[in-house]
Structures are given as C-alpha cells and as structure tokens.
Design an enzyme around this catalytic site. Structure first.
Site: not given
Ligand code: PGA
Length: 265
Positions: A167-169, A171
């Site tokens: 879950n990258e920036p 998300s």
C-alpha cells in the site's frame, strides 16, 4: 531517549503520543526472538482451545530471523503449525511461483518447507493469474480471510516509501486486496533483487489498508538506521494516506518492534 537498561530488556513498551506502543530491543536478533515467542504463544493458546490461529505474514529481509526462529521452535520445541492458517500480505504481479523474487517461493524456502503447516492452509496472493482474473482473485482472497474468521496477528515490515504491504502513498484507508502500482522508491529498493530496476515489476497484488487494520493484533518490525526516518514519520505525522503506515495510529492493538539503530532518531 530510552535508557540502555530499557533497550536491553524492552520489558515495557513505550507508548508514543500517537497511541502506538513502541518496543525497542538492543538488536534485531532480540526483537525477532521476542516476536517469534509472541507468535508461538498465540499458536499454542489457540491450539489448546481447539481453534485455528490465523496469521498475516510478511516477506522482505526484516522478518527472516523471525521465521528461522519459528523453524527452530518447530524442530526443537515441538511447536506445531497444524492449526495455523496463513495469509501473506502481497506478491509481485505478474510473477511465476518459481521465480527467485516470488514471495510465494520466499515463504516456502524460509518457512513453509520447514514446518508442518498444511499446504491448503497457506495463502499467498497469486502473481500468475491473468490480468482479466486478478480482480476476482483479490475478492476471493478477502473472502478466504473472512471465512477463516479474520487475522489474529499481522506481521508487517515498512518500506521507505511508508508502505505497509504494497500500500503505497495515496492508498485509501478503506482499501482492500487489489492490484496496485509500485512506487519509484519501492522499485528502486527492489532493484538489487531483480538485477536492475528495469526488471522490477511495476505492479503487485496487496492486501489493503483496511484488510490490515482489520487484524486483531498488528506488529510492525523495523530494523536498522535506514528505517529510522520513516518510522519516526509514521509515528509523528498526522494520519494521512500520503504515509500509509500512519493509518496504524488508529488501530487498537498495534506495536512497532524496533532495534536500537532504528530507534536512534
Ligand atoms: P524489507 O522490506 O524488510 O526488505 O526492508 C520491508 C517492506 O518493504 O515492507
């Protein structure tokens, strides 16, 4: 600043103003043994109650020592995983299971091949499904977690991007298992494993933020100086989707397990 005595024993967690408990161990070795002991104790408790223990597992360099300790406990202390159901956080997409970088293979080699977990109780997102079927696969993964009764204990690492799972920036708090794009920093950190950034997949399947926050206990492990800054930011920034690990501030039973070099900041 924690005293040396506290660093050695980590008898009590330090409760950060964000509400997150932070346990600092002198070394990553001590931290890994402590978390393996917590996992083993939960497995045994559930077994004594005639119940399954549902574990959320992570890959990467950080949990390696936890897994080798669990293998040791299986061999030397008769810790059985017969009642364990596992769900891994993420997998590259697309990727074959035989590929050196596949998280499925990582889990087999570092844990599952050496313990008595039942193959049908192992769940890793499948990086081999077709693009047309990936969404249905993600829904099915969520359904399996729900049918198992939800995750009892989720192990997490943290990426320098602030990701948990993949879950990258950006998300959303409410995200569930899905196909995502990998962030540039994450791909650059994986470049060595793939012999060059051009070979790092651009996509992955990951449990969502909400999937992770639904686990009853969450234990995030972060070791070494290179994680110090992102851990500090995850604790100190206000909750924001720009830093997905900050969502953990709103979980009722979360601990950050760090070593002294990570706690340095
Ligand atoms: P690492 O990865 O354990 O290899 O540092 C952690 C993560 O990206 O979640």
């Amino acid at each position: 600043m924690l005293t040396t005595q506290r660093l050695m024993t980590a008898a009590k967690p330090n409760v950060h103003p964000s509400g997150i408990r932070v346990r600092t161990y002198r070394t990553s070795e001590q931290a890994s043994l402590a978390i393996a002991t917590e996992i083993a104790s939960l497995i045994r408790k559930r077994r004594a109650a005639g119940r399954h223990c549902i574990l959320g597992l992570a890959t990467g360099s950080t949990p390696l020592r936890v897994y080798s300790e669990l293998v040791r406990m299986h061999r030397q202390e008769s810790l059985s995983f017969i009642n364990v159901v596992s769900f891994n956080l993420d997998e590259y997409f697309p990727i074959s299971r035989e590929s050196r970088q596949s998280y499925f293979r990582f889990m087999q080699e570092n844990l599952f091949d050496h313990i008595d977990i039942l193959p049908e109780n192992v769940n890793v997102p499948d990086g081999t499904v077709s693009a047309a079927k990936v969404q249905a696969h993600c829904h099915a993964y969520e359904k399996r977690i729900a049918e198992a009764g939800g995750i009892d204990l989720q192990i997490l690492g943290i990426g320098r991007s602030g990701h948990i799972g993949f879950n990258e920036p950006g998300s959303d708090r409410g995200s569930r298992t899905r196909l995502v794009q990998l962030n540039a920093m994450t791909r650059s950190d994986a470049a060595n494993d793939f012999s060059g950034i051009a070979n790092v997949p651009t996509q992955a399947i990951t449990m969502g933020v909400d999937t992770i926050l639904s686990a009853r206990r969450v234990r995030l492990l972060a070791f070494g100086e290179r994680k110090a800054r992102i851990v500090q930011r995850a604790l100190q920034t206000s909750v924001s989707k720009q830093l997905p690990a900050s969502f953990l501030q709103n979980h009722g039973d979360v601990e950050f397990i760090v070593d002294a070099s990570c706690a340095g900041e």
